[in-house]
Design an enzyme around this catalytic site. Structure first.
Site, short mmCIF file in Angstrom:
data_model
loop_
_atom_site.label_atom_id
_atom_site.label_comp_id
_atom_site.label_asym_id
_atom_site.label_seq_id
_atom_site.Cartn_x
_atom_site.Cartn_y
_atom_site.Cartn_z
N GLY A 1 13.82 7.67 -13.04
CA GLY A 1 14.42 6.33 -12.97
C GLY A 1 15.94 6.41 -12.97
O GLY A 1 16.53 7.15 -12.17
N LYS B 1 10.37 11.97 -11.20
CA LYS B 1 11.31 10.84 -11.05
C LYS B 1 11.64 10.31 -12.44
O LYS B 1 10.72 9.99 -13.21
CB LYS B 1 10.67 9.74 -10.19
CG LYS B 1 10.35 10.20 -8.78
CD LYS B 1 9.43 9.22 -8.05
CE LYS B 1 7.99 9.45 -8.42
NZ LYS B 1 7.05 8.57 -7.70
N ALA C 1 16.37 12.49 -10.82
CA ALA C 1 15.10 13.19 -10.56
C ALA C 1 15.33 14.69 -10.65
O ALA C 1 16.46 15.18 -10.48
CB ALA C 1 14.57 12.82 -9.18
N ASN D 1 0.84 8.53 -8.49
CA ASN D 1 0.59 7.09 -8.43
C ASN D 1 -0.61 6.66 -9.28
O ASN D 1 -1.57 6.06 -8.76
CB ASN D 1 0.34 6.66 -6.97
CG ASN D 1 1.61 6.29 -6.25
OD1 ASN D 1 2.66 6.10 -6.87
ND2 ASN D 1 1.54 6.18 -4.94
N GLY E 1 0.87 -1.18 0.00
CA GLY E 1 0.00 0.00 0.00
C GLY E 1 0.90 1.22 0.00
O GLY E 1 1.74 1.38 0.91
N ARG F 1 -9.34 -6.09 -4.51
CA ARG F 1 -9.55 -5.09 -3.47
C ARG F 1 -10.90 -4.40 -3.55
O ARG F 1 -11.20 -3.54 -2.73
CB ARG F 1 -8.40 -4.07 -3.51
CG ARG F 1 -8.34 -3.27 -4.81
CD ARG F 1 -7.00 -2.59 -5.03
NE ARG F 1 -6.59 -1.68 -3.99
CZ ARG F 1 -5.47 -0.94 -4.07
NH1 ARG F 1 -4.67 -1.03 -5.13
NH2 ARG F 1 -5.14 -0.13 -3.11
N ASP G 1 7.60 5.13 -3.44
CA ASP G 1 7.22 5.43 -2.05
C ASP G 1 8.47 5.72 -1.22
O ASP G 1 8.47 6.62 -0.38
CB ASP G 1 6.43 4.26 -1.45
CG ASP G 1 5.24 3.89 -2.31
OD1 ASP G 1 4.65 4.80 -2.92
OD2 ASP G 1 4.93 2.69 -2.41
O1 KDG Z 1 3.77 1.91 -4.71
C1 KDG Z 1 3.58 0.56 -4.35
C2 KDG Z 1 2.13 0.27 -4.43
O2 KDG Z 1 1.78 0.23 -5.78
C3 KDG Z 1 1.74 -1.04 -3.84
O3 KDG Z 1 2.15 -1.12 -2.51
C4 KDG Z 1 0.29 -1.34 -3.91
O4 KDG Z 1 -0.82 0.61 -3.21
C5 KDG Z 1 -0.63 -0.19 -4.07
C6 KDG Z 1 -1.30 -0.07 -5.34
O5 KDG Z 1 -2.44 0.35 -5.34
O6 KDG Z 1 -0.75 -0.40 -6.38
#
Ligand code: KDG
Length: 325
Positions: free
Chosen positions: A234, A232, A238, A170, A36, A108, A266
């Site tokens: 890679g 970022k 960065a 993300n 997560g 999920r 993360d």
């Molecule tokens: O950044 C890592 C996350 O991708 C992983 O822990 C799971 O939170 C997550 C997701 O939704 O992909």
């Protein structure tokens, strides 16, 4: 309650990670990890000596108990993690690839973590106080209406307390459509102090073609209202772009073997926030973030490779030695 430096909220879940490299279709055994994105950042910060607090929900099951035990052992404040007796802890399963992106399958929908609501955030009002950070990601609003509302409430509560807000875009394309993601994430960028993104995410959310490099997409995100955009790149390191300063670039830390790239973003965010909490300037923040990202990809599992301060110091000294003994 112990004092807190960074507050985060989101879904923590169990990741079953193939224990051998190869396709998911071939994988026969898996290793259980806690995962997560926001939970990972909380653990990353705790390993670096900061006080982090996580708001979330887990199921009343072994997976939920395993995540809570893992995060508690790292010193994350879990006072505001609720146990939901009716819904299971969320799960993801992923393969490991030596080449190309690894497939992730989510289980999920309807999970305990996806039921976070405004009540959970309001119940954690004591965590929202001046001088603390709020860290959020673009995963939470993709999970459910109640998660979207909880996130909006957390942002409003942070604003009321003049707390800076960091947002990691993300983008998770399996959780929502690109169109929904762009609409929701633009709104979050407007409210953020710092935005973390990779080049693809910056391009998607800004709507600017990444063909010319990171600068145009990053400028477009900055124009939405964030104070700083961190992209970022890679293996290319960065960059940070802010309203009034020249962009700053720092190189990546070279990694000989990439064991598992998941969790690097993360770790990067944790490293960056850690340096800001220490009062380090932008250059130091980028360097610490890059180093934390490098540590993360050198270990299997989202949280296992989160760096400690001692490891960062050893890395800094490693130009002069190849073993630590
Ligand atoms: O950044 C890592 C996350 O991708 C992983 O822990 C799971 O939170 C997550 C997701 O939704 O992909």
């Amino acid at each position: 309650m112990p004092d807190v430096d960074v507050v985060s909220l989101g879904e923590c879940l169990v990741a079953l990670v193939a224990d051998e490299v190869g396709s998911l279709a071939e994988a026969r055994s898996f290793i259980r990890h806690a995962a997560g994105a926001e939970a990972n950042v909380c653990v990353g910060l705790a390993r670096l000596g900061h006080r982090s607090a996580f708001i979330g929900r887990v199921g009343d099951d072994g997976f939920g108990r395993a995540i809570v035990a893992a995060m508690r052992a790292e010193g994350v404040d879990l006072t505001h993690v609720a146990v939901d007796p009716e819904r299971p802890t969320g799960l993801l399963i992923r393969e490991r690839r030596a080449l190309g992106p690894a497939e992730v399958v989510y289980y999920r929908q309807g999970s305990a973590g996806s039921r976070i609501g405004t009540g959970d955030v309001e119940g954690a009002h004591a965590l929202f106080a001046p001088g603390r950070w709020l860290h959020v990601t673009g995963i939470t609003p993709a999970l459910s209406d109640s998660c979207r509302e909880a996130l909006a409430r957390a942002l409003a509560m942070a604003r009321d307390q003049a707390m800076p807000i960091s947002l990691d875009l993300n983008v998770r394309r399996k959780l929502w459509s690109a169109q929904d993601a762009v609409r929701a994430l633009r709104d979050l960028v407007r409210q953020a102090t710092i935005v973390f993104a990779d080049l693809d995410e910056a391009a998607l959310v800004s709507g600017v073609d990444p063909g010319g490099g990171w600068e145009d997409p990053a400028r477009a995100l900055l124009a939405l209202g964030a104070q700083a955009v961190v992209v970022k790149l890679g293996p290319d390191g960065a960059v940070v772009l802010t309203q009034h300063r020249e962009p700053m670039h720092r190189p990546a830390v070279a990694v000989t073997t990439v064991v598992d790239p998941i969790g690097a973003g993360d770790a990067f965010a944790a490293g960056y926030l850690s340096a800001l909490l220490d009062g380090t300037g932008t250059e130091g923040a980028l360097d610490r973030a890059n180093a934390c990202g490098a540590f993360a990809i050198s270990a299997l599992g989202d949280m296992a490779g989160m760096a400690t301060r001692a490891e960062l110091e050893r890395l800094a000294a490693s130009a002069r030695r190849d073993t630590w003994r």
